[in-house]
Enzyme design. Structure first.
Site, PDB file in Angstrom:
ATOM      1  CG  HIS A 219      -6.833   6.955   4.974  1.00 21.22           C
ATOM      2  ND1 HIS A 219      -7.071   6.652   3.665  1.00 21.22           N
ATOM      3  CD2 HIS A 219      -8.050   7.162   5.547  1.00 21.22           C
ATOM      4  CE1 HIS A 219      -8.366   6.678   3.430  1.00 21.22           C
ATOM      5  NE2 HIS A 219      -8.997   6.980   4.548  1.00 21.22           N
TER       6      HIS A 219
ATOM      7  CD  GLU B 255      -1.599   6.175   2.752  1.00 20.20           C
ATOM      8  OE1 GLU B 255      -2.220   7.144   2.239  1.00 20.20           O
ATOM      9  OE2 GLU B 255      -2.154   5.103   3.064  1.00 20.20           O
TER      10      GLU B 255
ATOM     11  CG  ASP C   8      -1.902   1.161   1.176  1.00 22.63           C
ATOM     12  OD1 ASP C   8      -2.920   1.013   0.470  1.00 22.63           O
ATOM     13  OD2 ASP C   8      -1.649   2.204   1.815  1.00 22.63           O
TER      14      ASP C   8
ATOM     15  CG  ASP D  85      -4.491   1.677   4.757  1.00 24.27           C
ATOM     16  OD1 ASP D  85      -4.944   1.644   5.910  1.00 24.27           O
ATOM     17  OD2 ASP D  85      -4.641   2.652   3.985  1.00 24.27           O
TER      18      ASP D  85
END
Length: 618
Positions: free
Chosen positions: A197, A58, A56, A202
């Site tokens: 988040h 960001e 994942d 995540d």
């Protein structure tokens, strides 16, 4: 016409000789037990032993073009067990928008001391090496990773990718979850980690979602990585429901036949690997609507194993011609070919016929359609003034002339304006095209094209060029076919990929026997057994007396391969005329390259107009 002698062995009826060879096994229907142990390649990579790296990211925005990565989180799992975790903040070198900082909790102060992407990316690629990449909404995360690799000069490893969003849409219904967001799925499956988040949290939540989804798809008979990837694709419900028809088929060259409930053949195909090819009909790669319609009616698949690809191709052609399956488009009506015939009379004419007769006529073909035959006939009329009327003319009594004679397009033998011997020279130009040197017709058509091009009448020149190409292609094909169909027997061998030999016995252009000498087996005894059991074929009338033109061309392609060796040949040998149509292959290539040009046989571009050729009277 040719016929098989009663009692002669067919292409597939090989008795067991005293030497080892590969026989043609009986037909096996799908669903019947194969009674053999599958190899690891056939089983595929089991999901239980597949290593997944769930990742994942960001980021500062939604597009790699104007946004950077701020955090990478990944979890490596195999067999439901966590093998390792990877997590790091990344300095994107860009300001973080306030709404992104509020959403993720990642501020510019947090990423200021973090490593740049040039340092974090190689570490992640090393962590994920050899694994299957998993992400929730994978196109987003994988898109950023690919863009980073391209930016910094790292080759993309080509990870297999599984998207848990797509997997959830396939495995869950609307009644279970209203949407496939990560937070929704985490709540539905009661994951140990809730998404926040932040990249690592995540990724951990996605791991739990992945495991629950894999439990679900097990009920859909998804047990390997290939099956999982295929399950995630947009497969038609019919394909998913009928995929069991591919079970039990052999991994061997041959022919497969889809049949309906009454046993009627629906579709016939061929492949070097029957099982793999049939399975492809039940995947997202198969998008033809008629194939989906065919699968709806199909109830079983039969497989006919063959010695090698040549035998499989020949069997396919024969089965299609015999059964005319509704979902096959080509090769269904070999009897519908056309021939351009020069009649046998004092003043010969061209006639388009459907069958060859045992007469003194001269035939050019076969043509796949009447229109192609008409185009070739128009090319002859452009080069020599053969008559186009249909009545039989007398060498003593004159008859009224047609309009073509008045405009100089016909030598007017009807009015006895030309002697039979002089008229025969025009007919001989066509006979030379068929039997040997087409130079007379080719030179005259090229001269006509040059005249039209000089006058800038490019559309008319393009029409004449099309007629020339049709004539030359037909002549090349006919001479190639006749070179093989005139040989009573020819034996060829090709080195197989496994080191053995693929053997073929050809009689009058028809495949009479096919077999394989496995690696380590002397091919001569195998060949002797094939010759003893091969189909007995007798010569017949015409250029293709014992097989369709398609079958003979398939054999020619096999013989023309560089690795194919000619073992034996009877008769005068296999050859084409030295001055034949084949020597104009450069002209054909040039004409193909100039199809879209304004000036025929040149490289200049321009508009193209297609004209229907003048109809030849049969």
């Amino acid at each position: 016409m040719p016929r098989a002698v009663p009692g002669a062995a067919s292409l597939s009826s090989y008795p067991a000789p005293t030497v080892p060879y590969v026989p043609v096994p009986p037909v096996r229907r799908s669903g019947e037990p194969a009674f053999r142990q599958q190899s690891i390649d056939e089983i595929g990579q089991p999901l239980a032993t597949t290593t997944f790296v769930v990742v994942d990211l960001e980021t500062t925005g939604g597009s790699p073009a104007d946004a950077g990565i701020t955090e990478i989180g990944a979890v490596k799992v195999c067999g439901g067990e966590v093998l390792g975790e990877f997590g790091t903040l990344v300095n994107p070198g860009l300001p973080i928008p306030p709404f992104v900082a509020a959403l993720t909790g990642i501020t510019e102060a947090m990423v200021a001391p973090a490593p740049a992407l040039t340092e974090a990316l190689p570490s992640f690629l090393e962590f994920a090496r050899g694994a299957v990449l998993v992400a929730h909404n994978a196109p987003f995360d994988v898109g950023f990773l690919k863009a980073a690799c391209a930016k910094f000069g790292y080759p993309w490893p080509g990870f297999p990718v599984v998207d848990t969003v797509t997997l959830a849409r396939r495995a869950l219904t609307r009644d279970e979850v209203p949407n496939c967001k990560l937070a929704t799925l985490a709540a539905h499956f009661h994951t140990a980690t809730q998404p926040s988040h932040r990249a690592l949290d995540d990724a951990r939540a996605t791991v739990d979602v992945l495991h629950r989804l894999l439990e679900r798809v097990g009920s859909h008979q998804v047990h390997t990585l290939d099956e999982l990837v295929e399950f995630c694709r947009a497969v038609h419900p019919v394909q998913r429901r009928k995929r069991g028809l591919a079970d039990g088929l052999p991994h061997a060259p041959g022919v497969y036949v889809f049949r309906d409930g009454s046993g009627r053949p629906l579709y016939v195909g061929t492949s070097r690997d029957i099982a793999t090819r049939v399975r492809s009909y039940f995947t997202a790669a198969e998008t033809r609507s008629r194939m989906t319609e065919m699968l709806t009616a199909a109830e079983r698949v039969e497989a006919v194993e063959c010695a090698h690809a040549l035998e499989a191709g020949v069997r396919e052609l024969r089965l299609i011609a015999t059964h005319k399956p509704p979902y096959n488009r080509r090769s269904k009506f070999p009897e519908r070919v056309h021939w351009l015939k020069l009649t046998d009379e004092p003043f010969p004419r061209l006639s388009i016929v459907r069958k060859l007769a045992d007469d003194a006529g001269c035939y050019l073909g076969p043509f796949s359609s009447r229109r192609t035959a008409e185009t070739a006939a128009a090319g002859v009329y452009d080069a020599v003034p053969l008559r186009q009327c249909t009545r039989r003319l007398s060498v003593r009594t004159a008859s009224p002339a047609c309009a073509l004679a008045e405009i100089g397009r016909c030598a007017a033998p009807c009015e006895l304006q030309i002697a039979p011997a002089d008229y025969a020279r025009h007919a001989d130009a066509f006979r030379d095209l068929v039997h040997g040197d087409p130079a007379v017709l080719v030179d005259r058509l090229l001269a006509r094209i040059g005249e039209l091009a000089t006058d800038q009448r490019y559309e008319e020149a393009a029409t004449v060029r099309g007629r020339l190409v049709a004539l030359l292609r037909a002549a090349v094909r006919l001479q190639r076919l006749r070179s093989l169909t005139s040989i009573p027997e020819l034996v060829a061998a090709r080195r197989a990929d496994d080191g053995g030999w693929e053997l073929a016995v050809v009689r009058y252009g028809r495949l009479a026997a096919a077999g394989t000498a496995p690696r380590g087996t002397a091919p001569r005894p195998v060949l002797a057994a094939l010759l003893a059991t091969a189909e007995t074929v007798r010569g017949g009338v015409g250029p293709t007396p014992c097989a369709t033109g398609e079958e003979t061309e398939l054999i020619l392609a096999f013989l023309n391969r560089p690795e194919t060796r000619l073992v034996e040949s009877s008769g005068a040998g296999w050859c084409c005329p030295a001055s034949g149509a084949e020597r104009f292959h450069v002209l054909l290539q040039k004409a193909d390259a100039a199809r879209s040009s304004t000036d025929p046989l040149s490289d200049r571009g321009g508009p193209r107009t297609i004209h229907r050729p003048t109809r030849a009277t049969a």
